[in-house]
Design a protein around this motif. Structure first.
Motif: not given
Length: 378
Positions: A120-142
């Motif tokens: 279990a210690a060798d498994i890397d776990a990363d959490l991603v929040g949806p707000s970051w993706g929303e910011q990326i999408a908004m900037k892409a549309w802009q």
């Protein structure tokens, strides 16, 4: 000179060519069919949005002998959500699960370690929040909106508004097809996909501007001649830049195809698919639209102008007159312009004759008898 270079030179001089503009209704129908298919695929299947846009957890496992199917089954069982598993190099796995918080992430991590026979210690776990993706999408549309506005302004100034409108339609056409392919194929949409979509706009616009520049040069003082209509000059511009467009597209597609088919398909580097697919489809669609969509649209827009309509009538009338005399179309095009076809610039037929053969001589009957008595009696 190579065969391709010789063909390009002949296309540029107009010795050979294909009438793209005359068959524009066929290209329009094909494009409409492809676009409708893309829109239907997007509406029915939707986009497979990556975890960066939906939020969740990403687990990167060490080297393991477990299969992708087993890892997917284990992840879905432990989380209760759908999981996306990609096999990386050195038999490593990347597992994405949407809608997972910190507490749930620890439980999934332990379950994966047991099922995949890794620590279990060798498994890397990363959490991603949806707000970051929303910011990326908004900037892409802009960024997309700003790019479109700047493109229209630039082309309207450098060329004309009809070309700007045609280029804008071609760009929307390319983006729609690329997004539709993502929906039909089911590839994951990530920030890399967004970068790829924004990148293809430049490639698509480049091919279009090359043809427009050639058309602008050839159509100078177009109303002062009766050899070609605007549509015919547009077609000559396409043929003149055809080999250049093909070479540019092929050179750009080769490395992208290597990323997509070799990197993503053979080597299993799934993270390359998100950007390489958008580039591959976008580059191909951009080359297609610059030849079959943008320039024929400009020809359609211009042929509606009264001046272009009048020019087309003069050209066809001249060719009809030549045909009545038994002359070929090529001879009619090479025929000199008549005084009714061009504006008087002070270099008409009479002036040309003076420049070539010098002063005109008087008829023999008028010269006869000069310098001697007339013979009349007083």
């Amino acid at each position: 000179m190579s065969k391709l270079g010789n063909l390009g030179a002949r296309l540029y001089r107009g010795e050979v060519g294909y009438d793209f503009v005359a068959k524009r209704k066929i290209w329009y129908a094909v494009s409409i069919l492809i676009t409708i298919t893309a829109i239907v695929g997007l509406a029915v299947r939707g986009l497979n949005m990556g975890i960066e846009f939906e939020g969740g957890a990403v687990f990167n496992t060490p080297k393991t002998s477990a299969s992708v199917a087993k890892a997917e089954e284990s992840a879905e069982k432990a989380s209760g959500h759908d999981a996306i598993v990609q096999k990386l190099g050195d038999d490593k796995l990347r597992i994405q699960i949407a809608g997972v918080d910190i507490k749930k992430s620890d439980q999934i991590k332990k379950a994966l370690a047991e099922d995949l026979n890794v620590k279990a210690a060798d498994i890397d776990a990363d959490l991603v929040g949806p707000s970051w993706g929303e910011q990326i999408a908004m900037k892409a549309w802009q960024g997309l909106a700003i790019f479109m506005v700047l493109v229209v302004i630039y082309l309207a100034i450098a060329f004309e508004w009809r070309m700007a409108l045609a280029a804008l339609i071609a760009l929307i056409h390319d983006i729609t097809i690329t997004v539709g392919v993502y929906a039909l194929v089911g590839f994951e949409v990530t920030p890399g996909t967004v970068i790829g979509l924004l990148t293809i706009l430049g490639y698509s616009l480049y091919d279009t501007v090359v043809v427009f520049d050639s058309l602008k040069e050839q159509s100078k003082d177009i109303t002062k001649q009766t050899r070609y209509t605007y549509s015919e000059l547009a077609n000559r511009s396409i043929n003149g830049t055809l080999v250049r467009s093909i070479n540019t597209t092929v050179v750009a597609l080769l490395p992208v195809a290597g990323l997509l088919f070799i990197g993503g398909g053979v080597l299993g580097a799934g993270m390359l698919n998100d950007i390489s697919l958008s580039l591959f489809v976008g580059l191909a669609a951009g080359a297609y639209s610059s030849i079959f969509i943008a320039t024929p649209l400009v020809a359609d827009f211009k042929e509606r102008e009264p001046q272009m309509k009048a020019l087309k009538k003069r050209v066809l009338a001249k060719r009809a007159a030549a045909a009545a005399k038994g002359e070929s179309a090529e001879a009619a095009e090479r025929a000199p312009e008549g005084p009714e076809d061009v504006e008087d610039d002070g270099d008409g037929p009479e002036d040309t004759a003076h420049a070539v053969v010098g002063p005109r001589t008087q008829p023999a009957s008028r010269n006869r008898g000069r310098g001697r008595p007339s013979g009349k009696r007083r």
